[in-house]
Scaffold this active site. Structure first.
Site, PDB file in Angstrom:
ATOM      1  CG  ASP A 854      -1.831   1.177   1.270  1.00 16.18           C
ATOM      2  OD1 ASP A 854      -2.274   1.596   0.193  1.00 16.18           O
ATOM      3  OD2 ASP A 854      -2.097   1.666   2.366  1.00 16.18           O
ATOM      4  CB  THR A 856      -1.219   6.772   2.024  1.00 17.84           C
ATOM      5  OG1 THR A 856      -1.339   7.359   0.738  1.00 17.84           O
ATOM      6  CG2 THR A 856      -1.236   7.830   3.103  1.00 17.84           C
ATOM      7  CG  PHE A 968     -14.187   8.358   1.234  1.00 18.40           C
ATOM      8  CD1 PHE A 968     -14.046   9.029   0.038  1.00 18.40           C
ATOM      9  CD2 PHE A 968     -13.618   7.105   1.370  1.00 18.40           C
ATOM     10  CE1 PHE A 968     -13.336   8.474  -1.004  1.00 18.40           C
ATOM     11  CE2 PHE A 968     -12.896   6.541   0.334  1.00 18.40           C
ATOM     12  CZ  PHE A 968     -12.754   7.218  -0.860  1.00 18.40           C
ATOM     13  CG  ASP A1090      -2.866   8.425  -4.166  1.00 20.31           C
ATOM     14  OD1 ASP A1090      -3.947   8.659  -3.616  1.00 20.31           O
ATOM     15  OD2 ASP A1090      -1.769   8.661  -3.643  1.00 20.31           O
TER      16      ASP A1090
END
Length: 1446
Positions: A854, A856, A968, A1090
């Site tokens: 992953d 972040t 979200f 992203d």
């Protein structure tokens, strides 16, 4: 043949009777000669006056008209019998049925057919709306359209009474329902009758003008009248008749006392519109449960709102409900024996349905008839059939309950067309169970279908059993029986004749004692309990089930198969959760019996089993949870119960300051801040909001709960609720949907306890090798038996020697030796801050060839830094606090999910950086925060002194209240909030998310023309870009609208505000670790949500993608607008060195476009579980989301896990090879000694197995992993050529050494061969000594040979404990070989074998006995004055005075 009938008398005169244009086929005179009957070709019959030829009657009916076939013969019934009926005529048609027509003066026909008969009850010209049998079956009441009620004799159809009065005649409105008062209660009204006779039938009728009348039929008088302010459409008496309930053109149900006629209770829905605990529209059917003992005061109702409501007379609101049935008539019935509910709906699809009364689950849909009849009315017909009627040509049908097929004609009434040309609906059906008669009301007639006794198809109705201790664990069925002399005599005769006289009787008595229920059924008959002289009690078994791997499977009778037991997570309508009013204690107990205890209990294996299986104690301690939970019982009743007693459907409350969730639950009120690190490994708290409950829309399916889609509204088991919030001070509530091992946490634990086969070749090859050893064991067993027999050994010795051979070739300690490497590696990982809950995954990680990261928080830092803000004019503002007060600044300050926990602001790192950059304050709800026309919103405001907006007469603080939050969603790629600025009348919507997604939701004119160019410029540099948008809501939208509004209604037609650019630096350990993995030939992959260009930039910065590598962007597009699915391939631009900066990251499950595999609880943990060796970076000690949990906050743990995995894998290979070779060496040595009738001694076996093999196997795994990763991976298969050659060559070498030593021994001049002694063990001989000594050295050599060092483990000499043990064993074996002196033998004999020294040592450390009697015995033995001879002992505390001294 002509159409004229000629009559000629003796005088020759002729009279002509004209039959019209129809051909005449037959004629017949009546017996008195006054009438002439003519049968016509189309089937009709005309009857003429004989003297003048005038037509008297024209006989036909609908069946004759439909058939349109000739009348073939006529016959008048003889006068002697026909006097009773006037003239009777029999006519035969060409169809296979005879009809008897009774000619009446008014033209009404009573029809009798061969297959039974039908009574036609003529109601004149009035439409019939409802019918009802009296309880004794003698009367039939019909309610007419103008309000009158006619009562007929059931057996002949004659009219007895016509009930009406002036009020009914004036209203001229329909009679809507009828109900005879139950006989038991009707006797109380004898004093109301104006006669001296005993109780007669009393009838209650309801009318469309809201009038309820109680009629005394025999006198025609109305005894009492009740007026309701509505249309009254239905009514139902309780089984005992003491109360009745009415329903009509309102949502309320009224209960009346039958004796006083006073309203005692009104049942209605609660004011909360989000909870459907009652009807919303008119009610057409009310029905009490017939089993008043088991379900006292329980009744059902149905109507236009597509629900069946369950009511308890003690509760104002409904307690349960069924969704779906659209009731427009008497479309409800209950089968008390099976406890099934039958519903008939006014619709073409799913018109007839059967439901379970207790669970409200649908059992089956009855297939529609050929006309897809819309059902008005339905009823159970005995135990085996269903009768129903409704629209489409007045059709009534009988359906077999088991086969769901319409009953054939010979079996009774199947399909009845009362009037083929009439489209009026069938409004009612009544079944008289005692005789099998069915009342079918038509437009103006009532037809009673009678079943011939010989063709009675309906099974006799058996009374439902009475339930004793209903709802408790001791619930039992109680059935009554009374003596049947005929059955008893028949039983005795059969037993006596078939059983051989008295012997058969005695045998029957014995059987009947074992099975008393057989005796009851053989000698007695079923009867009501009040007539019974014996009862049969039977423990109720509600469902058949079995448990497999902690999952329960129940028997589904609809598909005749076991199915997985699900909670409320299986396509449950979202509205259902809001209609639950809390389970009662009885309902909870019943569900607990089905679902089992709500616990995730892991059995910790015994020490013996731990030798063969991995340890589970750590996992058990990690998932153990015991807590008290507050459960809502309805109204204002709450009860604290243990979490283990929770069941799906319970409504629980969440404490204000949080709790650890003991189940999976759907949030229905309030918000929760939850830490889900236990399941996901993500330590960032998330906000949970109530489950959406959109109103139903026409043409669309209702919104159903789906765990994946609604995870933002679900509290998962094992997660920590940090705090809760609810506007208005009401409790935060959630509905339990899953418990135990079917929760999200339970599923993860099950995946650890019962992992799917990983296909690891090492384990597969190990099983194959063990199969080879098992084959050798069979050979050794056979050889041992043969040799022992040849030496004439006793049977006991043969068995022992043969079984010894099996334990020699297949060592029991082999599984334990194979897991030693994993256990030591697990301990070494723990010391480095890496925890493993699945040790087999350590070996698997040693074969790793690809690692997916992953981005972040894994490759990049957790924190983000704001680089700048780009407003809609595409200018750059470095400091967000410098932005002018407006929509963009308000969006950055309010569009987030931050919260205050113990005074500290927590939430997503991106939201934290964004909010901190605005230099605003966040205030949580306070007790007096009511300034925004709602209770307690979250408020944000600037910290500067200039915080006022000038008003007309006063200054209003500039504060923004966050009223509603749409969290979200990774699939939507955005979040939004609804806010209101203090002093403004309107509300605002602020949205942030992936730039491409936000731009697509905005008005095109507001999106800058260079938007895409600017976005690409920032993403190419590795920046994280987020877009903002805004919209002003209409002033008509108030706060109560916000709780029901859907996000797609507000997230449209937005105004683009600008971009926020953030940067996220790589962790300093990322690049060196990636380089280390690349050098080890391990491929590295980044999985992120992203923007693709941002991900490429980060990959280049960490050298996952080298500067000279070409990156191809692959975009997949689904089929749309006639264009097929397609993939586009484009080159990514190569950024220059100056433009490339350190990449920024994205927290799992956040904003930008792309496939996000790190969404909490779904994609994230599934990715970790799917991987061969998933690693979670978390501060928690261990997480059930992945096999490995690292406290090291960077990817340095990855090479560590791979290195330890390689070392553990090599250790497992070495241990397995050693144990296999150890078995082969011992096998050869034992076979050699068996050939001379000798064997190793017990001490020799003990020394080899305990001293050498066990110590070597234990210490071999202490060898640590090599500090550097090499490109070559260790072998993963035992069948690889290298491993096979290693094992086979060692086997050949060891066999050669043993055989060579044995042959060399026999060639020595001093050698004396063993002479077997049958009475001795034959151990003391040269052969045994040589074999023992040589094999001892072989075991030590094998241990050193298979302790491989570099490149996967440190060199052998670094394993100090192992090297020391080898030297001690080597020296001791040499000592035994060269100088086995007597003191050494005595030491082994005493210390090791008999353990005399150890026993003395342990005796010295032995504690005092715990048995109090032994303590007393020890105390008395140590007392020198015991026993006290010559003294008298008295009880303590008592005084004794001798009478002789007084």
């Amino acid at each position: 043949m002509t159409s004229e009938c000629h009559k000629v008398d003796i005088s020759g005169q002729k009279e002509v009777s004209d039959c019209g244009h129809e051909n005449v086929l037959c004629v017949k005179y009546s017996y008195d000669g006054t009438l002439v009957a003519a049968g016509l070709v189309h089937g009709a019959v005309k009857i003429f006056q004989a003297h003048d030829g005038s037509v008297l009657y024209h006989l036909t009916d609908q069946e004759v008209r439909d058939a349109h076939l000739p009348c073939t013969s006529l016959a008048f019934i003889p006068a002697d019998h026909g006097q009773k009926y006037e003239h009777l005529l029999m006519a035969t048609l060409t169809v296979a049925m005879r009809m008897y027509l009774c000619v009446k003066a008014d033209g009404v026909l009573l029809c009798f057919s061969d297959c039974g008969h039908e009574n036609v009850l003529d109601c004149g010209h009035e439409n019939v709306l409802c019918v009802k049998y009296s309880y004794d079956g003698t009367l039939v009441a019909s309610g007419l359209v103008h309000g009158a009620v006619k009562i007929f004799q059931a057996h002949d159809g004659s009219v007895l009474y016509h009930l009406t009065d002036q009020e009914v005649r004036d209203a001229h409105l329909p009679c809507t329902s009828l109900a005879f008062i139950p006989a038991d209660h009707g006797q109380k009204y004898e004093h109301l009758l104006m006669s001296t006779c005993k109780y007669e039938h009393l009838l209650m009728a309801t009318y469309a003008n809201g009038v309820i009348k109680f009629w005394h039929p025999s006198s025609g008088s109305c005894l009492h009248t009740i007026h309701e302010n509505r249309q009254t459409l239905t009514a139902s008496f309780s089984p005992h008749g003491d109360v009745f309930v009415t329903g009509g053109a309102s949502a309320q149900l009224h209960m009346y006392d039958t004796a006083t006629k006073k309203m005692v209770r009104t049942f209605e829905p609660s004011p909360d519109k989000t909870v459907m605990d009652g009807h919303m529209l008119r009610v057409f059917s009310v029905l009490y449960h017939p089993n008043a003992v088991a379900y006292p005061g329980v009744f059902l109702s149905g109507g236009w709102d597509d629900t069946i409501q369950f009511w308890d007379s003690r509760v104002k609101h409904s307690v349960r409900k069924i969704f779906g049935p659209h009731i427009c008539g008497e479309g409800l019935d209950i089968d008390p024996e099976h406890n099934h509910v039958l519903t008939g709906s006014w619709r073409k699809d799913s018109a007839l349905q059967v439901w379970d009364f207790n669970s409200t689950d649908k059992i089956k849909d009855i297939p529609p008839d050929f006309n897809s009849c819309l059902v008005y009315c339905c009823q159970w017909l005995g135990r085996s059939c269903i009768t129903a009627g409704g629209s489409d040509q007045n059709m009534a049908r009988i359906v077999d309950r088991g086969t769901l097929q319409v009953q054939p004609p010979h079996a009774g009434p199947h399909i009845t067309h009362n009037n083929t040309h009439s489209l009026s609906p069938l409004l009612g059906l009544v079944v008289l169970e005692a005789t099998g008669e069915i009342i079918v009301p038509t437009v103006t007639k009532i037809i009673i279908h009678h079943q011939p006794e010989a063709d009675r198809w309906m099974a006799p109705v058996e009374r439902s059993p009475t339930l004793l201790n209903h709802g408790s664990e001791d619930e039992m069925e109680c059935r009554g029986y009374k003596t049947n002399s005929y059955k008893a005599f028949l039983c005795l005769s059969v037993v006596f004749l078939c059983g051989g006289g008295p012997v058969g009787v005695l045998l029957a008595m014995l059987v009947f004692r074992w099975r008393p229920d057989w005796k009851l059924r053989a000698t007695k008959s079923r009867c009501p309990l009040y007539r019974a002289d014996a009862v049969l009690l039977k423990k109720r078994l509600c469902v058949r089930f079995f448990d497999h791997q902690h999952v329960r499977y129940i028997w589904n009778s609809n598909i005749s198969c076991f199915t997985k037991l699900r909670g409320l997570d299986d396509t449950t309508p979202c509205s259902y959760f809001y209609q639950l009013g809390g389970l009662t204690r009885e309902e909870q107990h019943r569900k607990c019996a089905l679902y089992g205890e709500n616990s995730i209990y892991i059995d910790v294996k015994s020490y013996f089993r731990l030798l063969f299986e991995e340890q589970a104690e750590t996992l058990r301690d990690m998932v153990a949870l015991e807590a008290e939970v507050s459960v809502w019982r309805g109204d204002s009743v709450y009860e604290d119960i243990p979490g283990q007693e929770l069941v799906p459907g319970d409504v629980i409350t969440i404490p204000p300051y949080g709790t650890m969730m003991a189940c999976d639950a759907v949030l229905i009120t309030g918000n929760c801040i939850v830490n889900e690190s236990m399941l996901t490994g993500e330590s960032v708290p998330v906000t949970k909001t109530p489950l959406p409950n959109p109103p139903p829309t026409e043409g669309q399916d209702p919104c159903v709960y789906i765990s994946e889609e609604h995870k933002r509204h679900t509290l998962f088991c094992g997660t920590q609720v940090i705090q809760t919030r609810y506007y208005g001070g009401e409790k935060v509530k959630a509905v339990v949907i899953r418990t135990g091992f079917v929760t999200a946490k339970g599923e993860l634990v099950r995946s650890i306890l019962f992992p799917k086969p990983m296909g690891f070749k090492f384990y597969q090859d190990a099983m194959r090798f063990l199969a080879v050893l098992a084959g050798l064991a069979v050979i050794g067993f056979s050889y041992s038996v043969y040799m022992m027999i040849s030496f004439k050994a006793p049977v006991k010795e043969i068995i022992l020697r043969a079984l010894d051979m099996i334990t020699v070739i297949v060592p029991p300690a082999l599984p334990a030796a194979m897991t030693v490497g994993s256990v030591y590696a697990q301990r070494r990982l723990m010391k480095q801050g890496i925890f493993c809950i699945s040790p087999p995954r350590i070996n698997v990680s040693g074969k790793t060839k690809l690692v997916c990261f992953d981005k972040t928080g894994t490759l990049t830092e957790d924190g983000l830094d704001l680089w700048g803000v780009v407003p809609a004019d595409m200018s750059v503002v470095k400091n967000a606090a410098d932005l002018p007060r407006g929509a963009l600044l308000a969006a950055m300050a309010s569009c987030h999910s931050l919260t205050l926990i113990e005074g500290e602001m927590t939430g997503d790192p991106l939201d934290l950086k964004m909010f901190e950059a605005t230099d605003w304050l966040l205030e949580e709800p306070g007790p007096d925060n009511t300034r925004f026309d709602i209770l307690a919103p979250t408020v944000v405001k600037p910290v500067t002194a200039d915080t006022f907006i000038m008003g007309a007469s006063s200054q209003t603080p500039y504060e923004i209240g966050i009223l509603r939050q749409f969290p979200f969603s990774s699939s939507l790629q955005r979040m939004s909030v609804i806010t209101r600025t203090l002093g403004n009348r309107n509300m605002d919507v602020y949205l942030k998310g992936a730039p491409e997604m936000v731009a697509s939701l905005c008005i095109k004119e507001t999106v800058p023309p260079d938007f895409h160019t600017t976005l690409m410029r920032y993403t190419l540099q590795g920046f994280r870009v987020i877009a903002f948008a805004w919209k002003m809501l209409d002033t008509s939208i108030k706060f109560h609208h916000l709780q029901k509004i859907q996000r797609d209604q507000v997230e449209t037609d937005l105004t683009f505000l600008g971009l926020m650019v953030m940067q996220n630096a790589l962790k300093p350990e990322t690049t060196p670790t990636i380089q280390q993995l690349r050098e080890a030939n391990i491929r590295t992959v980044m999985v992120t949500g992203d923007n693709m260009l941002t991900a490429v930039s980060v990959a280049r910065n960490c050298r996952m993608v080298l500067s000279n590598d070409t990156v191809i962007l692959v975009t997949a597009n689904p089929p749309e607008e006639g264009q097929p699915a397609h993939i586009t391939w484009t080159y990514s631009e190569h950024p220059t060195e100056d433009s490339v900066v350190q990449g920024q990251g994205q927290q799992p499950g956040k904003w930008d476009s792309g496939a996000d595999m790190s969404e909490p609880l779904v994609e994230y943990d599934m990715a970790l579980k799917t991987a061969h060796a998933g690693i979670s970076l978390s501060e928690a000690e261990a997480s059930v989301a992945s096999p490995f949990t690292s406290k090291i906050p960077n990817i340095q743990c990855v090479p560590t896990v791979i290195r330890e995995g390689r070392a553990a894998l090599v250790t497992s290979f070495g241990s397995f090879k050693y144990m296999a070779l150890y078995s082969m060496v011992q096998f050869v040595s034992v076979i050699t000694l068996y050939s001379i009738d000798s064997n190793l001694g017990d001490i020799q076996y003990l020394y080899i197995d305990l001293a050498i093999t066990t110590s070597v196997a234990l210490f071999m795994g202490w060898q640590e992993a090599y500090p550097k990763l090499v490109p070559q991976r260790p072998l993963g298969s035992l069948m690889a050529p290298v491993n096979l050659f290693s094992v086979v060559s060692q086997v050949v070498l060891m066999i050669a050494v043993q055989v060579g030593t044995f042959v060399y021994l026999k060639q020595q001049p001093w050698f004396v061969p063993l002479k077997p002694d049958p009475k001795s063990d034959n151990i003391l001989c040269y052969e045994t000594t040589v074999v023992f000594s040589v094999t001892s050295y072989l075991y030590i050599v094998l241990a050193a040979a298979f302790s491989k060092g570099r490149p996967y483990r440190r060199p052998l000499y670094t394993n100090y404990v192992f090297m020391m043990s080898l030297m001690i064993l080597l020296g001791f074996s040499t000592l035994l070989l060269l100088h086995p002196f007597s003191p050494l033998a005595k030491f082994i004999e005493d210390f090791v074998v008999t353990s005399q020294v150890l026993r003395k040592l342990f005796r010295l450390r032995k504690k005092l006995p715990k048995n109090r009697y032994k303590l007393l015995e020890k105390e008395l033995a140590e007392n020198p004055d015991w026993p006290p001879v010559g003294e008298t002992t008295y009880a303590v505390g008592e005084k004794y005075q001798d009478s002789t001294h007084s």
